[in-house]
Design a protein around this motif. Structure first.
Motif, PDB file in Angstrom:
ATOM      1  N   LEU A  41       0.832  -1.201   0.000  1.00 47.43           N
ATOM      2  CA  LEU A  41       0.000   0.000   0.000  1.00 47.43           C
ATOM      3  C   LEU A  41       0.867   1.252   0.000  1.00 47.43           C
ATOM      4  N   HIS A  54       1.976   2.123  -3.223  1.00 51.59           N
ATOM      5  CA  HIS A  54       0.841   2.355  -4.116  1.00 51.59           C
ATOM      6  C   HIS A  54       0.575   1.176  -5.051  1.00 51.59           C
ATOM      7  N   PHE A  96      -6.591  -3.018   5.895  1.00 46.67           N
ATOM      8  CA  PHE A  96      -5.915  -3.023   4.597  1.00 46.67           C
ATOM      9  C   PHE A  96      -6.928  -3.112   3.451  1.00 46.67           C
ATOM     10  N   ASP A 103      -8.268   0.299   2.941  1.00 47.54           N
ATOM     11  CA  ASP A 103      -7.314   1.204   2.302  1.00 47.54           C
ATOM     12  C   ASP A 103      -7.177   0.917   0.804  1.00 47.54           C
ATOM     13  N   GLU A 141      -8.474   3.400  -2.300  1.00 47.37           N
ATOM     14  CA  GLU A 141      -7.552   3.956  -3.287  1.00 47.37           C
ATOM     15  C   GLU A 141      -7.941   3.570  -4.705  1.00 47.37           C
ATOM     16  N   ARG A 170     -10.347   4.969   9.798  1.00 43.80           N
ATOM     17  CA  ARG A 170     -10.746   4.616   8.435  1.00 43.80           C
ATOM     18  C   ARG A 170     -12.200   4.998   8.183  1.00 43.80           C
ATOM     19  N   TYR A 196     -12.417   8.619   7.466  1.00 38.62           N
ATOM     20  CA  TYR A 196     -12.065   9.005   6.100  1.00 38.62           C
ATOM     21  C   TYR A 196     -13.197   8.689   5.126  1.00 38.62           C
ATOM     22  N   LEU A 197     -13.847   7.537   5.347  1.00 38.19           N
ATOM     23  CA  LEU A 197     -14.975   7.208   4.464  1.00 38.19           C
ATOM     24  C   LEU A 197     -16.107   8.214   4.644  1.00 38.19           C
ATOM     25  N   ASP A 237       3.758   4.518  -7.732  1.00 39.21           N
ATOM     26  CA  ASP A 237       3.800   5.693  -6.872  1.00 39.21           C
ATOM     27  C   ASP A 237       4.225   6.874  -7.744  1.00 39.21           C
ATOM     28  N   TYR A 256     -10.776  11.231  -6.838  1.00 40.18           N
ATOM     29  CA  TYR A 256      -9.793  12.225  -7.240  1.00 40.18           C
ATOM     30  C   TYR A 256      -9.267  11.942  -8.660  1.00 40.18           C
TER      31      TYR A 256
END
Lengths: 433, 519
Positions: free
Chosen positions: A107, A110, A135, A138, A142, A169, A172-173, A308, A343
């Motif tokens: 992770l 990336h 994990f 995450d 992403e 987490r 963030y969601l 990355d 994004y």
């Protein structure tokens, strides 16, 4: 924001501004010399020197190195972590704790698809392990699999109610789903559980809280939280970048540039160069800005095909600064092949917009906004795309929402300017900081 | 956003890596429930009601869910109220898809009658005790009903039936609330039997309900079982193997050869008795040969949860409930499910049990016990298809079920409601394998010796096709030496025994009279 929530938030912010109330400092002067991760690296290395045949020690070293990567933004630590894991697997092939760290490292590099695959396999083997669900969250976030991320986060909250990784987490969601107050609520809960000695964890959470307050336009609250974070963990790169945004929004460009330069010197990544270049440009230091943009472009292009990379920044550079729409679209598509998060969808939409493909751009930006994210930039982009498609009322709605969310965002001046062209008068919305 | 993976959420604080979990007793099987005793389910029972009260009328099924293990009856001053934050549920599948068709929900509310008094239970004599100086009542009279103020901490509860998405609240004929029976503090404080009777409610539609602190109806030599199967040596000379004489199948046996670790402890129980025609898919009492005679039963406890998305009420972070634990067959989670999967098992739905099929078809514990016996005990080889009737609808519990009727793999306690109850004097504590088809694993009665049955079926392989080394006098005589409960069960609903008196309770330890040998 409702009034009572504002009171609660304010009270919490004030509490954080008084270190004696919530922030305990490490008592031992010796421990202050090293960061938490650096201490753990040292301990693990000493343990390995004493006995190099215990695989768990290598796992512990790899964890500490991965944490150090976060502390410093220095990705070379992930390579060192990989090397430690190789030794762990030589001693105990396939050990689960080692594989968990391996997911973490993937992770960090990336390698989201690989991380998801390995995390899913581990979850099958040990369905009770909360960190593996983390994990899964995450990796799915992403990649843009938000429903899968939400499922995994809910398992975290259900299996171990109140666990810190689960709360952060879920926070963030919630932010991605547009619930900034709810996100802050969970992040505060998490913060209050973290030991005082875990200074980087605490600084990270303060930075996240500051980011949430900033997103909602509360600049002073955000600044206070970031100062708190930097007091806890000096020169923290996340906090420096966020504080620079606050200064820039307040028109204190010189202070913002100084912080961004400090961050870039300690973490010379292309995206850090890009932020510095943009700030220099805003301050009308155009020669320096041009030089920094070039430096950014060269570095970013070198990483173009790496997992990355700074591809999203490169897209915006080509659309907004160097006016190379075809290059922007090419890179957006490259990035989109690996992830469809909000994004990346936004960057793709903006690249399509720059190429005059407004209907396609609208599909992309609506895909991003369907997650219900509230983000000043995305809303600005959505409004601009709507206007090009002749939908003035929709454009006005998006832009007003962008201003109502954060009247001092990086896009607020642009939005006001655009709104001024299609509406006679736009005042500063109530609630501006 | 490069190199910002860390920014997202990665806070693997070292203490959270590699959560420690303990292979605990059957009363605390999963790590999460070991941390949440109030939500910890100990046992589930489902059987066709029996006894004098069942003569005539529509036959009924009794369902009992026990929670909150090892309650020490002397442990005042608050004793053991049900947790008002927990949703307690008993669920019924009546069409073989492992999904709930009928759900009985129970929620509790606590109130204080004398909030200034230090203890939840207080009482003495017919009239109470008075201040000798002022003449004021200081200690209430002995608690004999739910209106006595000495029942200081008093709990009411609601019972709701959900069927086809429609909820119906069960009520007393006179509309009065249901009260939970408190713990038995001791003979001065409470006339426990009178309160127990007052707390047993018979409703208009043939349903009866009960909730309260009672004697833990389970029995087992827990200390031996969880000292890595260190069973005690009795007359056979082989640890954990009974002789024919010791292996008294009668449920009326008085013979306990080893210590009942649960003796003298209480548990909180919720019981409901329902006419069979209100449980089956067809709304009729079915012939035992009909697949529709068989129901699957499981119990759950759930707590409000913090949800990733906030509830529609934005000031609250919590939404619906998260399941903390479930139970179908006894000892499944305790003995079969791997330690790294116990919480997921507890919190998942039975219909998703396919993911645990590996544990059912090749239980690791069988190989552990085989190793411990060092060749003295032959064990059946995998795959253990003989265990499938525990987790699918199949003969012999469902003699009318074809392979197409089996439904998904699911840990449900399956009960053939068409098989009448066995008169108690003819019943076997060994249930189905003792020739008593009304006993476990066809449902589960209070007096079914599920420890011995599970040892013989799971490890001994008595339902398996003959396999090399099988010895009926070893494989078929496995047992812990505890053959009955320490207290006598009632002979009618809710069948549970009195909570031991807090003042006078006795835990029967190894080496004591009635506790068998230490070694």
């Amino acid at each position: 924001m409702r009034f009572e929530d504002a009171i609660v938030n304010r009270a919490f912010v004030l509490a954080l501004l008084f270190p004696s109330a919530l922030v305990a400092r490490p008592a031992d002067a010796e421990t202050e010399k090293l960061s938490p991760a650096a201490q753990k690296i040292q301990w693990a290395q000493r343990a390995i020197e004493k006995n190099p045949n215990i695989f768990q020690r290598y796992n512990e070293l790899a964890i500490a190195l991965a944490r150090r990567a976060r502390e410093t933004s220095d990705v070379s630590y992930y390579e060192q972590a990989d090397a430690a894991l190789q030794k762990s697997f030589l001693l105990m092939p396939g050990n689960i704790e080692g594989q968990k760290v391996q997911v973490w490292v993937l992770l960090g590099k990336h390698e989201f698809a690989k991380a998801l695959k390995l995390a899913s396999a581990l979850n099958q083997r040990v369905p009770d392990d909360v960190s593996i669900y983390g994990f899964l969250v995450d990796a799915n976030v992403e990649i843009g699999n938000y429903s899968e991320a939400e499922k995994a986060a809910q398992w975290m909250l259900d299996i171990r109610p109140g666990n810190v990784p689960g709360l952060t987490r879920a926070a963030y969601l919630r932010e991605l789903f547009g619930d900034l107050e709810g996100a802050a609520d969970l992040m505060r809960s998490a913060y209050q559980q973290v030991q005082a000695t875990e200074v980087e964890d605490r600084a990270w959470m303060l930075t996240q809280l500051a980011h949430l307050r900033w997103t909602a336009g509360a600049l002073d609250d955000a600044e206070g939280l970031l100062r708190q974070a930097l007091e806890l963990f000096p020169n923290y790169h996340y906090a420096l970048g966020n504080l620079a945004k606050i200064y820039s929004a307040k028109g204190q460009e010189a202070k913002a540039i100084a912080l961004l330069r400090q961050r870039y010197e300690s973490a010379p990544h292309p995206e850090n160069a890009y932020a510095l270049a943009e700030c220099l440009e805003k301050a009308r230091r155009l020669v320096e800005a041009k030089r920094m943009y070039l430096e950014f472009e060269q570095k970013a292009r070198r990483e173009l095909k790496q997992a990355d990379n700074a591809n999203r920044e490169l897209v915006f550079y080509y659309t907004d600064h160097s006016h190379q729409p075809a290059a922007a679209l090419r890179i957006a598509r490259l990035e989109l092949a690996g992830r469809r998060d909000v994004y990346t969808l936004d960057a793709h939409a903006w690249a399509l917009y720059a190429n005059g493909r407004y209907a396609d751009a609208q599909k992309q930006i609506e895909g991003a906004l369907s997650v219900r994210i509230r983000d000043a930039r995305l809303l600005y982009h959505a409004g601009a795309i709507a206007l090009k498609l002749g939908n003035r009322s929709q454009a006005r709605r998006y832009w007003k929402e962008s201003l109502e969310l954060n009247p001092r965002s990086e896009y607020s001046a642009l939005v006001r300017n655009q709104l001024g062209k299609i509406s006679p008068v736009v005042g500063l919305p109530p609630g501006a900081n | 956003m490069k190199r910002h993976y860390g920014i997202r959420a990665l806070l693997l604080i070292s203490s959270l890596l590699g959560s420690q979990a303990v292979f605990a007793s059957n009363h605390r099987e999963a790590p999460i429930t070991a941390l949440d005793q109030k939500a910890d389910i100990t046992d589930l029972y489902a059987f066709v009601s029996y006894g004098p009260s069942c003569a005539g009328g529509t036959p009924r099924v009794t369902l009992i869910l026990c929670v909150d293990p090892f309650l020490e009856p002397a442990n005042g001053p608050t004793w053991f109220p049900f947790d008002p934050d927990i949703l307690y549920e008993i669920k019924i599948d009546n069409d073989r898809d492992a999904l709930a068709d009928i759900t009985f929900k129970f929620r509790f509310t606590t109130e204080y009658q004398l909030p200034g008094v230090y203890t939840a239970l207080a009482g003495i004599g017919d009239n109470g005790a008075f201040d000798p100086h002022t003449g004021q009542l200081v200690v209430p009279p002995q608690i004999r009903d739910f209106n006595n103020p000495g029942l200081n901490l008093r709990q009411t509860y609601t019972a709701t039936v959900v069927r086809g998405g429609q909820e119906r609240q069960l009520t007393n004929p006179d509309g009065s609330p249901f009260f939970a029976v408190p713990a038995n503090a001791g003979p001065r404080t409470i006339d426990y039997a009178a309160v127990f009777d007052a707390g047993t409610y018979h409703l208009d539609d043939g349903i009866s309900v009960f909730a309260g602190t009672v004697d833990d109806p389970f029995w087992i030599d827990l200390g031996a079982a969880f000292d890595t199967a260190n069973f005690r040596t009795l007359a056979s000379g082989v640890p954990g193997v009974l002789t024919a004489a010791e292996d008294d199948p009668s449920v009326l046996t008085t013979q306990n050869l080893t210590s009942d670790t649960v003796s003298g402890f209480a548990v909180n129980a919720i019981a409901i008795e329902v006419p069979i025609d209100q449980l089956t898919r067809t709304g009729r009492v079915e012939d035992p040969s009909s697949p529709d005679a068989v129901i699957g039963v499981w119990g759950t406890t759930s707590r409000p949860r913090v949800t990733v998305r906030r509830s529609p009420h934005p000031s609250h972070s919590s939404g619906d409930f998260r399941q903390v634990q479930r139970i179908g067959n006894p000892l499944i989670n305790e003995l079969l499910i791997g330690i790294g999967s116990k919480d997921r098992f507890s919190m998942d739905q039975p219909a998703n049990d396919e993911q645990f099929a590996g544990f059912f078809l090749d239980p690791p514990i069988v190989h552990i016990v085989e190793a411990l016996y060092g060749g003295a005990l032959a064990v059946p080889p995998p795959p253990r298809t003989d265990l499938l009737p525990l987790v699918v609808y199949a003969p012999p519990i469902c003699p009318g079920c074809q392979p197409s009727d089996s439904g998904p793999i699911a840990d449900l306690l399956r009960l053939n409601t068409g098989i009448p109850a066995t008169p108690i004097e003819m019943a076997s504590r060994l249930g189905f394998i003792g020739g008593d088809v009304a006993g476990y694993p066809n449902g589960r009665r209070l007096y079914d010796d599920v420890v011995d049955i599970t040892l013989r079926v799971g490890v001994g392989g008595v339902l398996h096709d003959p396999f090399p080394g099988f010895d009926p006098e070893v494989n078929g005589r496995l047992g812990d030496g505890v053959n009955r409960n320490d207290a006598d069960y009632r002979t009618q609903f809710p069948y549970l025994a009195d909570c031991p008196s807090g003042r006078n309770r006795r835990h029967i330890d190894p080496g004591e009279p009635g506790g068998g040998p230490i070694n």
